[in-house]
Design a protein around this motif. Structure first.
Motif, PDB file in Angstrom:
ATOM      1  N   ALA A   5       0.835  -1.208   0.000  1.00 16.06           N
ATOM      2  CA  ALA A   5       0.000   0.000   0.000  1.00 16.06           C
ATOM      3  C   ALA A   5       0.868   1.256   0.000  1.00 16.06           C
ATOM      4  O   ALA A   5       2.001   1.229   0.491  1.00 16.06           O
ATOM      5  CB  ALA A   5      -0.897  -0.015   1.237  1.00 16.06           C
ATOM      6  N   PRO A   6       0.322   2.350  -0.529  1.00 13.24           N
ATOM      7  CA  PRO A   6       1.052   3.615  -0.410  1.00 13.24           C
ATOM      8  C   PRO A   6       0.835   4.205   0.982  1.00 13.24           C
ATOM      9  O   PRO A   6      -0.303   4.324   1.425  1.00 13.24           O
ATOM     10  CB  PRO A   6       0.376   4.486  -1.485  1.00 13.24           C
ATOM     11  N   LEU A   7       1.907   4.511   1.691  1.00 15.88           N
ATOM     12  CA  LEU A   7       1.781   5.204   2.985  1.00 15.88           C
ATOM     13  C   LEU A   7       2.729   6.402   2.969  1.00 15.88           C
ATOM     14  O   LEU A   7       3.959   6.232   3.058  1.00 15.88           O
ATOM     15  CB  LEU A   7       2.125   4.291   4.173  1.00 15.88           C
ATOM     16  N   GLN A   8       2.106   7.562   2.835  1.00 18.00           N
ATOM     17  CA  GLN A   8       2.847   8.819   2.784  1.00 18.00           C
ATOM     18  C   GLN A   8       3.805   8.894   3.978  1.00 18.00           C
ATOM     19  O   GLN A   8       3.401   8.666   5.109  1.00 18.00           O
ATOM     20  CB  GLN A   8       1.821   9.966   2.868  1.00 18.00           C
ATOM     21  N   GLY A   9       5.071   9.184   3.706  1.00 23.13           N
ATOM     22  CA  GLY A   9       6.048   9.320   4.796  1.00 23.13           C
ATOM     23  C   GLY A   9       6.697   8.004   5.193  1.00 23.13           C
ATOM     24  O   GLY A   9       7.661   8.000   5.952  1.00 23.13           O
ATOM     25  N   PRO A  61       2.161   4.672  -9.712  1.00 22.00           N
ATOM     26  CA  PRO A  61       2.064   5.971  -9.053  1.00 22.00           C
ATOM     27  C   PRO A  61       0.606   6.305  -8.742  1.00 22.00           C
ATOM     28  O   PRO A  61      -0.285   5.948  -9.518  1.00 22.00           O
ATOM     29  CB  PRO A  61       2.646   6.937 -10.093  1.00 22.00           C
ATOM     30  N   GLN A  62       0.401   6.975  -7.615  1.00 17.64           N
ATOM     31  CA  GLN A  62      -0.963   7.344  -7.228  1.00 17.64           C
ATOM     32  C   GLN A  62      -1.141   8.851  -7.295  1.00 17.64           C
ATOM     33  O   GLN A  62      -0.234   9.600  -6.919  1.00 17.64           O
ATOM     34  CB  GLN A  62      -1.241   6.870  -5.799  1.00 17.64           C
ATOM     35  N   VAL A  63      -2.314   9.271  -7.766  1.00 15.20           N
ATOM     36  CA  VAL A  63      -2.587  10.712  -7.861  1.00 15.20           C
ATOM     37  C   VAL A  63      -3.771  11.088  -6.980  1.00 15.20           C
ATOM     38  O   VAL A  63      -4.687  10.293  -6.773  1.00 15.20           O
ATOM     39  CB  VAL A  63      -2.856  11.140  -9.326  1.00 15.20           C
ATOM     40  N   VAL A 130      -8.657   2.567  -9.088  1.00 12.79           N
ATOM     41  CA  VAL A 130      -9.001   3.521  -8.023  1.00 12.79           C
ATOM     42  C   VAL A 130      -8.839   2.841  -6.666  1.00 12.79           C
ATOM     43  O   VAL A 130      -8.981   1.623  -6.546  1.00 12.79           O
ATOM     44  CB  VAL A 130     -10.438   4.100  -8.155  1.00 12.79           C
ATOM     45  N   LYS A 131      -8.522   3.670  -5.673  1.00 10.96           N
ATOM     46  CA  LYS A 131      -8.423   3.169  -4.301  1.00 10.96           C
ATOM     47  C   LYS A 131      -9.380   4.003  -3.481  1.00 10.96           C
ATOM     48  O   LYS A 131      -9.271   5.239  -3.470  1.00 10.96           O
ATOM     49  CB  LYS A 131      -6.989   3.327  -3.801  1.00 10.96           C
ATOM     50  N   LEU A 132     -10.337   3.368  -2.836  1.00 14.86           N
ATOM     51  CA  LEU A 132     -11.340   4.171  -2.145  1.00 14.86           C
ATOM     52  C   LEU A 132     -11.828   3.537  -0.854  1.00 14.86           C
ATOM     53  O   LEU A 132     -11.556   2.373  -0.565  1.00 14.86           O
ATOM     54  CB  LEU A 132     -12.507   4.486  -3.084  1.00 14.86           C
ATOM     55  N   LEU A 167     -10.700   7.127  10.176  1.00 17.21           N
ATOM     56  CA  LEU A 167      -9.263   7.159   9.868  1.00 17.21           C
ATOM     57  C   LEU A 167      -8.747   5.729   9.666  1.00 17.21           C
ATOM     58  O   LEU A 167      -9.226   5.053   8.782  1.00 17.21           O
ATOM     59  CB  LEU A 167      -8.478   7.921  10.937  1.00 17.21           C
ATOM     60  N   TYR A 168      -7.828   5.266  10.539  1.00 14.43           N
ATOM     61  CA  TYR A 168      -7.252   3.939  10.300  1.00 14.43           C
ATOM     62  C   TYR A 168      -7.566   2.948  11.419  1.00 14.43           C
ATOM     63  O   TYR A 168      -6.890   1.945  11.567  1.00 14.43           O
ATOM     64  CB  TYR A 168      -5.739   4.054  10.091  1.00 14.43           C
ATOM     65  N   SER A 169      -8.615   3.274  12.218  1.00 10.57           N
ATOM     66  CA  SER A 169      -8.961   2.323  13.274  1.00 10.57           C
ATOM     67  C   SER A 169     -10.470   2.106  13.290  1.00 10.57           C
ATOM     68  O   SER A 169     -11.189   2.637  12.462  1.00 10.57           O
ATOM     69  CB  SER A 169      -8.451   2.841  14.615  1.00 10.57           C
ATOM     70  N   PHE A 190      -8.811  -6.312  -1.745  1.00 10.45           N
ATOM     71  CA  PHE A 190      -9.109  -6.047  -0.329  1.00 10.45           C
ATOM     72  C   PHE A 190      -7.946  -5.311   0.321  1.00 10.45           C
ATOM     73  O   PHE A 190      -6.788  -5.669   0.126  1.00 10.45           O
ATOM     74  CB  PHE A 190      -9.353  -7.369   0.425  1.00 10.45           C
ATOM     75  N   ASN A 191      -8.254  -4.295   1.101  1.00  9.25           N
ATOM     76  CA  ASN A 191      -7.215  -3.586   1.860  1.00  9.25           C
ATOM     77  C   ASN A 191      -7.733  -3.240   3.253  1.00  9.25           C
ATOM     78  O   ASN A 191      -8.783  -2.634   3.393  1.00  9.25           O
ATOM     79  CB  ASN A 191      -6.809  -2.296   1.116  1.00  9.25           C
ATOM     80  N   GLY A 192      -6.958  -3.628   4.275  1.00 15.64           N
ATOM     81  CA  GLY A 192      -7.281  -3.177   5.620  1.00 15.64           C
ATOM     82  C   GLY A 192      -7.017  -4.192   6.705  1.00 15.64           C
ATOM     83  O   GLY A 192      -7.571  -5.299   6.695  1.00 15.64           O
ATOM     84  N   ASP A 193      -6.131  -3.813   7.628  1.00 21.46           N
ATOM     85  CA  ASP A 193      -5.924  -4.558   8.877  1.00 21.46           C
ATOM     86  C   ASP A 193      -5.464  -6.006   8.699  1.00 21.46           C
ATOM     87  O   ASP A 193      -5.803  -6.858   9.519  1.00 21.46           O
ATOM     88  CB  ASP A 193      -7.204  -4.560   9.726  1.00 21.46           C
ATOM     89  N   ILE A 194      -4.712  -6.296   7.643  1.00 19.41           N
ATOM     90  CA  ILE A 194      -4.095  -7.626   7.582  1.00 19.41           C
ATOM     91  C   ILE A 194      -2.699  -7.482   8.192  1.00 19.41           C
ATOM     92  O   ILE A 194      -1.802  -6.914   7.581  1.00 19.41           O
ATOM     93  CB  ILE A 194      -4.040  -8.177   6.140  1.00 19.41           C
ATOM     94  N   LEU A 215      -1.522  -4.564   1.342  1.00 20.44           N
ATOM     95  CA  LEU A 215      -1.130  -4.466   2.756  1.00 20.44           C
ATOM     96  C   LEU A 215      -0.248  -3.251   2.985  1.00 20.44           C
ATOM     97  O   LEU A 215       0.684  -3.000   2.198  1.00 20.44           O
ATOM     98  CB  LEU A 215      -0.319  -5.697   3.170  1.00 20.44           C
ATOM     99  N   GLY A 216      -0.522  -2.544   4.065  1.00 16.96           N
ATOM    100  CA  GLY A 216       0.295  -1.395   4.425  1.00 16.96           C
ATOM    101  C   GLY A 216       1.032  -1.644   5.725  1.00 16.96           C
ATOM    102  O   GLY A 216       2.149  -2.158   5.762  1.00 16.96           O
ATOM    103  N   ARG A 217       0.334  -1.327   6.834  1.00 15.36           N
ATOM    104  CA  ARG A 217       0.994  -1.405   8.136  1.00 15.36           C
ATOM    105  C   ARG A 217       1.494  -2.804   8.474  1.00 15.36           C
ATOM    106  O   ARG A 217       2.520  -2.954   9.142  1.00 15.36           O
ATOM    107  CB  ARG A 217       0.038  -0.878   9.216  1.00 15.36           C
ATOM    108  N   GLY A 218       0.786  -3.823   7.995  1.00 18.21           N
ATOM    109  CA  GLY A 218       1.213  -5.208   8.251  1.00 18.21           C
ATOM    110  C   GLY A 218       2.615  -5.473   7.727  1.00 18.21           C
ATOM    111  O   GLY A 218       3.416  -6.149   8.374  1.00 18.21           O
TER     112      GLY A 218
END
Ligand code: FMN
Length: 311
Positions: A5-9, A61-63, A130-132, A167-169, A190-194, A215-218
């Motif tokens: 996943a894209p995570l800014q920063g 790239p994401q816009v 798209v990511k939504l 947000l993210y919780s 699917f995206n979220g909390d894996i 997957l991002g934070r995972g």
């Protein structure tokens, strides 16, 4: 397939490049959003999007845009650079973004979304995904958006089943995900909390038709997660070596890129907010890193923490 996943920063080009050098299992890397300022693409994004910093097999790239005109400017630039796929952000939940009608600020306005997508597909053949989220204020918002998405030849739809206010919780909107799966005529991701292999297995059982997982934070917490999800076994020794290599590469890269030591230290401390999960006592590990005020102190703390992995 597994997407980072894209995570800014966090998942900047430094992270993506070094990750790909040390770990496997990720099939596509998403660049955190880039957006327009004063009608143009700000120079601050140059390093993020330049092809030489994005040599992985598939980089998307994401816009983040308010309208078709902004999208046009960004896509012109990105296709010029050689990108063959673009992702549109309709999920960013932060008020700074949403009050300007971008990110999930678009979700209450299906007509705006339709105008943006129409202008895109009139002009470009470059695949667009798209990511939504489910909505800005209400999870019902998405039901008006699905028929619009179905009108266009989107590459895929990445859905994070939360509303912006969460947000993210807070809980994942499982029923809403099922509804979207039923109504959408595109590939759904699917995206979220894996965060663990068992989270993944549970979602797989729940949504057996899903083939792609973002997957991002995972991954930030456990960079071996994609490999583990794919059934690749890694010994404790290999893990220690890879974590060490990854840390060294991140440290070298930020030391080289940042203007001064203080900024490099800040970036490494930020990196450790998730990386610390690879160490036995995460809160303590992160605290030790956070309170290091100099590089000398930081390096000493890092040595101590890695030492713990051998005990
Ligand atoms: C610090 C941070 C920055 C993020 N930046 C972006 C971004 O630039 N673009 C985007 O689409 N999503 C962004 N996200 C959302 C993630 O891509 C992802 O959808 C979210 O973290 C849920 O997935 P996860 O539970 O696997 O982390 C961000 C999330 C966080 C926590």
């Amino acid at each position: 397939m597994i997407y980072l996943a894209p995570l800014q920063g966090f998942t900047d080009f430094v992270y993506r490049k070094n990750f790909a050098q040390v770990f496997t299992g990720v099939d596509a890397y998403f660049i955190p959003y880039i957006s327009i300022k004063n009608g143009d693409v700000p120079a601050k994004y140059n390093k993020e999007i330049t092809p030489e910093n994005n040599t992985q097999l598939r980089v998307v790239p994401q816009v983040l845009v308010e309208d078709g005109k902004e999208l046009e400017t960004l896509v012109a630039r990105l296709t010029d650079l050689g990108y063959s796929e673009i992702n549109l952000n309709m999920g960013c939940p932060y008020p700074m973004v949403t009050k300007r009608g971008k990110g999930s600020g678009l979700l209450p306005f299906p007509a705006k979304i339709e105008a943006i997508l129409s202008s895109y597909f009139e002009k470009w053949n470059t695949p667009l995904s798209v990511k939504l989220r489910a909505g800005l204020q209400s999870e019902n918002e998405i039901q008006q958006i699905i028929p619009i998405l179905n009108k266009f030849p989107l590459k895929e739809v990445i859905f994070h089943p939360r509303i912006a206010q969460q947000l993210y919780s807070g809980s994942i909107l499982e029923t809403r995900f099922e509804m979207v799966q039923k109504d959408l005529q595109h590939e759904l991701v699917f995206n979220g909390d894996i965060f663990t292999v068992s989270d993944y297995e549970n979602r797989q059982k729940q949504f057996p038709e899903i083939k792609t997982w973002m997957l991002g934070r995972g991954i930030l917490m456990n960079p071996f997660l994609p490999e583990e999800m794919k059934g690749i076994e890694i010994t404790a020794e290999t893990k220690r070596e890879k974590l060490r290599d990854f840390h060294r590469l991140m440290f070298e890269s930020y030391s080289e890129i940042m203007d001064n030591e203080g900024n490099a230290l800040n970036k490494m401390q930020q990196f450790w907010s998730y990386f610390s999960f690879n160490f036995p006592n995460q809160p303590k590990a992160f605290k030790q890193i956070k309170k290091s005020k100099s590089m000398i102190k930081y390096k000493a703390e890092v040595e101590k923490l890695f030492y713990q992995l051998y005990e």
